[in-house]
Write an enzyme that holds these catalytic residues in place. Structure first.
Site, PDB file in Angstrom:
ATOM      1  N   ARG A   1      -8.314   1.970  10.567  1.00 49.34           N
ATOM      2  CA  ARG A   1      -7.941   0.562  10.673  1.00 49.34           C
ATOM      3  C   ARG A   1      -8.931  -0.226  11.519  1.00 49.34           C
ATOM      4  NH1 ARG A   1      -2.000   1.191   9.612  1.00 49.34           N
ATOM      5  NH2 ARG A   1      -0.971  -0.784   9.896  1.00 49.34           N
TER       6      ARG A   1
ATOM      7  N   LYS B   1       0.827  -1.215   0.000  1.00 49.54           N
ATOM      8  CA  LYS B   1       0.000   0.000   0.000  1.00 49.54           C
ATOM      9  C   LYS B   1       0.857   1.258   0.000  1.00 49.54           C
ATOM     10  CE  LYS B   1      -2.186  -0.712   3.876  1.00 49.54           C
ATOM     11  NZ  LYS B   1      -1.523  -1.933   4.349  1.00 49.54           N
TER      12      LYS B   1
ATOM     13  N   ARG C   1      12.182  -7.348   3.701  1.00 44.21           N
ATOM     14  CA  ARG C   1      12.180  -5.876   3.678  1.00 44.21           C
ATOM     15  C   ARG C   1      13.259  -5.294   4.596  1.00 44.21           C
ATOM     16  NH1 ARG C   1       6.793  -2.318   4.307  1.00 44.21           N
ATOM     17  NH2 ARG C   1       6.658  -3.261   6.365  1.00 44.21           N
TER      18      ARG C   1
ATOM     19  N   ARG D   1      12.684  -3.442  10.047  1.00 47.57           N
ATOM     20  CA  ARG D   1      11.741  -2.802  10.962  1.00 47.57           C
ATOM     21  C   ARG D   1      11.383  -3.784  12.053  1.00 47.57           C
ATOM     22  NH1 ARG D   1       6.905  -0.049   7.536  1.00 47.57           N
ATOM     23  NH2 ARG D   1       5.709  -0.976   9.203  1.00 47.57           N
TER      24      ARG D   1
ATOM     25  N   ARG E   1       0.380  -8.499  13.698  1.00 45.53           N
ATOM     26  CA  ARG E   1      -0.215  -7.480  12.816  1.00 45.53           C
ATOM     27  C   ARG E   1      -1.282  -8.096  11.907  1.00 45.53           C
ATOM     28  NH1 ARG E   1       4.577  -4.902   9.781  1.00 45.53           N
ATOM     29  NH2 ARG E   1       3.191  -3.222   9.162  1.00 45.53           N
TER      30      ARG E   1
HETATM   31  P1  AMP Z   1       1.993   0.795   9.045  1.00 49.50           P
HETATM   32  O1  AMP Z   1       3.286   1.303   8.531  1.00 49.50           O
HETATM   33  O2  AMP Z   1       0.797   1.446   8.413  1.00 49.50           O
HETATM   34  O3  AMP Z   1       1.898  -0.718   9.007  1.00 49.50           O
HETATM   35  O4  AMP Z   1       1.918   1.215  10.594  1.00 49.50           O
HETATM   36  C1  AMP Z   1       2.910   0.830  11.515  1.00 49.50           C
HETATM   37  C2  AMP Z   1       2.320   0.811  12.927  1.00 49.50           C
HETATM   38  O5  AMP Z   1       1.868   2.120  13.295  1.00 49.50           O
HETATM   39  C3  AMP Z   1       1.097  -0.089  13.112  1.00 49.50           C
HETATM   40  O6  AMP Z   1       1.426  -1.451  13.299  1.00 49.50           O
HETATM   41  C4  AMP Z   1       0.458   0.544  14.345  1.00 49.50           C
HETATM   42  O7  AMP Z   1       1.157   0.184  15.534  1.00 49.50           O
HETATM   43  C5  AMP Z   1       0.688   2.036  14.084  1.00 49.50           C
HETATM   44  N1  AMP Z   1      -0.444   2.584  13.306  1.00 49.50           N
HETATM   45  C6  AMP Z   1      -0.431   3.065  12.035  1.00 49.50           C
HETATM   46  N2  AMP Z   1      -1.637   3.452  11.634  1.00 49.50           N
HETATM   47  C7  AMP Z   1      -2.472   3.216  12.687  1.00 49.50           C
HETATM   48  C8  AMP Z   1      -3.861   3.369  12.897  1.00 49.50           C
HETATM   49  N3  AMP Z   1      -4.666   3.843  11.934  1.00 49.50           N
HETATM   50  N4  AMP Z   1      -4.365   3.022  14.113  1.00 49.50           N
HETATM   51  C9  AMP Z   1      -3.573   2.550  15.087  1.00 49.50           C
HETATM   52  N5  AMP Z   1      -2.264   2.341  14.951  1.00 49.50           N
HETATM   53  C10 AMP Z   1      -1.706   2.662  13.763  1.00 49.50           C
END
Ligand code: AMP
Length: 213
Positions: A88, A13, A127, A160, A171
Site C-alpha cells: 500500500r 477489490k 456496507r 465496520r 482512508r
Molecule cells: P482493508 O480491508 O484492506 O481496507 O484494510 C483494513 C485496514 O487494515 C486498513 O485501513 C489498515 O489500517 C490495515 N491494513 C491492511 N492492509 C495494510 C497494509 N498493506 N499496510 C498497512 N495497513 C494495512
C-alpha cells in the site's frame, strides 16, 4: 499466477479477489482480512493494529511487511496468489520485491481498480458486516432478507468502524498520498492493467478475467 489488486478502499477489490482466487484455485491473501482476524482473536498483532485500523491509517510497515512475508513463504503460495491490499506504499512495494526475489519469482499482473469518489462514498455508507460469519451485505445492492440482521446467523449486522465517514475520509487521503504512487511504479514495470470497477459484480469479474488473460 501472481496477481496484485490495487485500488481505493471500497472499490470492490475484496469481492473480486475472493472470486478470482476461487476461480484460479489460488490463495487469496488480504492483509486487511488478516488484521481483522488478529483483532477478532485479540492477540498481540491485533492489539497493535486496532487503533490504526479504526482511524483508517496504515499499520506500521515493519509489522505489515513481516506478516505479509510470513504468509507468502507458506507452501500453499508456491503455485501463485491473489494479493489484495498489500503493498500500500513504496516501502511495502520494495519489500514485496525482495520477498519475490527470495522466492525466485515475480508478479505477473497488477490490476488497478478505477472508480469515482461518489461511488466509493455510497458503497461504504451502505456496507454492513455479520460479526459472526463475516458475510458482507450492502443495504442497497445486497440487503439481508430481514432488516439489518444476517441471513445465516440472525445476528445484528454491524458497520465496520473504518466505514464511518471520518475514517473513510482518512482512508481515501492515505490512499491518495501513499498508495497512488504505486501505479507509476508498476506501470513502468509493464505490469499494470486498469479495470473499470463500476458495474455489477458479474460485469467487473468479466473485466478481471479479461485483464489477466
Ligand atoms: P482493508 O480491508 O484492506 O481496507 O484494510 C483494513 C485496514 O487494515 C486498513 O485501513 C489498515 O489500517 C490495515 N491494513 C491492511 N492492509 C495494510 C497494509 N498493506 N499496510 C498497512 N495497513 C494495512
Amino acid at each position: 499466477m501472481r496477481i496484485l489488486f490495487l485500488g481505493p478502499p471500497n472499490a470492490g477489490k475484496g469481492t473480486q479477489a475472493t472470486r478470482l482466487s476461487e476461480y484460479l484455485e489460488l490463495p487469496h491473501i488480504a492483509t486487511g482480512d488478516m488484521y481483522r482476524h488478529h483483532v477478532a482473536v485479540g492477540d498481540g498483532l491485533g492489539e497493535k493494529a486496532k487503533p490504526y485500523m479504526e482511524r483508517g491509517d496504515l499499520v506500521p510497515d515493519d509489522v505489515t511487511n513481516q506478516m505479509a512475508r510470513e504468509r507468502l513463504l507458506q507452501p500453499d503460495v508456491k503455485r501463485g496468489f491473489v494479493l489484495d491490499g498489500y503493498p500500500r506504499n513504496l516501502v511495502q512495494a520494495e519489500f514485496l520485491d525482495s520477498v519475490m526475489k527470495e522466492l525466485k519469482t515475480r508478479l505477473d499482473r497488477v490490476l488497478k481498480f478505477r472508480i469515482t469518489g461518489e461511488v466509493l462514498i455510497a458503497r461504504s455508507s451502505g456496507r454492513r458486516l455479520c460479526p459472526t460469519c463475516k458475510t458482507v451485505y450492502h443495504m442497497e445492492v445486497r440487503p439481508p432478507a430481514n432488516d439489518e440482521v444476517c441471513d445465516n446467523e440472525g445476528t445484528p449486522l454491524l458497520r465496520r468502524k473504518d466505514d464511518e465517514p471520518e475514517a473513510i475520509r482518512n482512508r481515501l487521503e492515505v490512499y491518495g498520498k501513499d498508495t497512488k504512487p504505486l501505479y507509476d511504479l508498476y506501470n513502468e514495470k509493464g505490469l499494470l492493467v486498469e479495470i473499470d470497477a463500476i458495474g455489477s459484480t458479474e460485469d467487473v469479474f468479466a473485466r478481471v478475467l479479461e485483464a489477466i488473460r
